[in-house]
Design a protein around this motif. Structure first.
Motif, short mmCIF file in Angstrom:
data_model
loop_
_atom_site.label_atom_id
_atom_site.label_comp_id
_atom_site.label_asym_id
_atom_site.label_seq_id
_atom_site.Cartn_x
_atom_site.Cartn_y
_atom_site.Cartn_z
N GLU A 114 1.57 -49.72 2.96
CA GLU A 114 2.60 -50.77 2.87
C GLU A 114 3.94 -50.17 2.48
N VAL A 115 3.92 -49.21 1.57
CA VAL A 115 5.15 -48.55 1.12
C VAL A 115 5.71 -47.65 2.21
N ARG A 136 1.34 -56.19 8.55
CA ARG A 136 1.22 -54.92 7.82
C ARG A 136 0.33 -55.04 6.60
N MET A 137 -0.26 -56.20 6.39
CA MET A 137 -1.10 -56.42 5.21
C MET A 137 -2.58 -56.35 5.57
N LYS A 138 -3.37 -55.83 4.65
CA LYS A 138 -4.81 -55.73 4.87
C LYS A 138 -5.44 -57.10 5.08
N ALA A 139 -4.97 -58.10 4.34
CA ALA A 139 -5.53 -59.44 4.44
C ALA A 139 -4.89 -60.26 5.56
N LYS A 140 -3.94 -59.66 6.29
CA LYS A 140 -3.26 -60.32 7.40
C LYS A 140 -2.55 -61.59 6.97
N ALA A 141 -1.98 -61.55 5.78
CA ALA A 141 -1.20 -62.67 5.26
C ALA A 141 0.08 -62.12 4.64
N GLU A 142 1.20 -62.79 4.85
CA GLU A 142 2.46 -62.33 4.28
C GLU A 142 2.36 -62.22 2.77
N HIS A 143 2.96 -61.17 2.23
CA HIS A 143 2.89 -60.92 0.79
C HIS A 143 4.29 -60.66 0.25
N LEU A 220 -1.91 -57.58 -6.57
CA LEU A 220 -2.52 -56.52 -5.76
C LEU A 220 -2.75 -56.96 -4.33
N ALA A 221 -2.34 -58.19 -4.01
CA ALA A 221 -2.53 -58.76 -2.67
C ALA A 221 -4.01 -58.89 -2.32
N HIS A 222 -4.83 -59.11 -3.35
CA HIS A 222 -6.24 -59.39 -3.10
C HIS A 222 -6.38 -60.86 -2.75
N THR A 223 -7.28 -61.16 -1.86
CA THR A 223 -7.48 -62.53 -1.42
C THR A 223 -8.19 -63.34 -2.50
N ILE A 224 -7.66 -64.53 -2.81
CA ILE A 224 -8.33 -65.43 -3.74
C ILE A 224 -9.46 -66.11 -2.97
N PRO A 225 -10.72 -65.95 -3.41
CA PRO A 225 -11.86 -66.42 -2.63
C PRO A 225 -11.81 -67.88 -2.23
N SER A 226 -11.42 -68.74 -3.14
CA SER A 226 -11.42 -70.17 -2.86
C SER A 226 -10.13 -70.58 -2.16
#
Length: 269
Positions: A114-115, A136-143, A220-226
């Motif tokens: 990302e950097v 450009r994000m692992k989770a394919k969501a804007e961060h 950390l741009a980790h996906t929130i499960p819920s």
């Protein structure tokens, strides 16, 4: 040998030599994919015919175990958070774009890729944000990354290179390679990896702050499960993350005090 003579037995022999498939699963997967692409090109170009002997689905998956069944989870070595300020002092003495990219990655708790791919068009210095597009994000969501004062100061001190919008361009104005940041670590003789600094940040969040888990995970741009929880918290986390990243930047500049020297006194004297 001629490319037209390559068959399944040859591919399997390569992938299983020295237990490559079971001991170096990531490398083995890349080797298989590269062979498949080369042979695919050869077929399209008329140098061979028939099915691709390196294809996985419906072919090699009948001969080799799934890598999920044999892969060993390897954690990235992380720098101890309690003595992290000392490392940052040394890092800021290092010259070069790679060192500045590594410093920025640490201050933002971002992934190396990302950097390295960051562009000035993603940076808003006035709003102190870095908006990384979904692609450009692992989770394919804007961060959206809140930028601390040290992160902003680092960016403002960087030269803007003509011919590229990259924040950290390489010598050819292309993105830095994934080994550039690791090379900085090797020069510093640091027993850690660039990606491991995300673990350093996470450990610090858990052990030295009272921020809720989801704030650290979102940083950390980790996906929130819920999905419901994610939607509920979407509007409130940026301000909390901004405060968290400011505190992290402050901590990164804090050099731990050296242990006090103790002199033994002879009681008989």
């Amino acid at each position: 040998m001629l490319v037209r003579d390559v068959d399944t037995a040859h591919v399997v022999k390569i992938l299983t030599r020295d237990d490559l498939w079971t001991t170096k699963t990531e490398t083995a997967s890349r080797v298989r994919g590269r062979i498949e692409r080369v042979l695919g090109w050869a077929t399209t170009s008329g140098y061979r015919s028939g099915d691709n002997p390196a294809r996985w689905r419906g072919h090699l998956d009948n001969l080799l175990p799934k890598q999920s069944a044999v892969a060993t989870v390897e954690h990235h070595a992380a720098y101890p958070w309690r003595t992290f300020g000392t490392f940052m002092v040394d890092l800021r003495k290092q010259q070069g774009t790679g060192a500045r990219a590594l410093e920025f990655a640490i201050l933002t708790a971002a992934r190396s890729g990302e950097v390295r791919g960051a562009t000035w068009s993603e940076i808003d210095l006035d709003q102190a944000t870095w908006t990384i597009p979904a692609g450009r994000m692992k989770a394919k969501a804007e961060h959206v990354v809140p930028l601390s004062k040290p992160a902003l100061a680092l960016l403002r001190a960087l030269p803007r290179m003509a011919g590229t919008d990259l924040v950290f361009p390489g010598s050819t104005l292309a993105p830095l390679s994934d080994m550039t940041l690791a090379a900085v670590m090797r020069r510093m003789k640091a027993d850690a990896t660039p990606h491991g600094f995300r673990s350093t940040f996470r450990d610090w969040c858990s052990e030295a702050t009272n921020y809720p888990r989801e704030v650290a995970e979102k940083s950390l741009a980790h996906t929130i499960p819920s999905a419901v929880e994610a939607a509920y918290r979407r509007g409130s986390l940026l301000d909390k993350r901004r405060r968290l990243m400011a505190e992290w930047a402050t901590y990164c500049s804090r050099v731990p005090a050296a242990p006090a020297a103790v002199t033994a006194i002879n009681a008989a004297a």
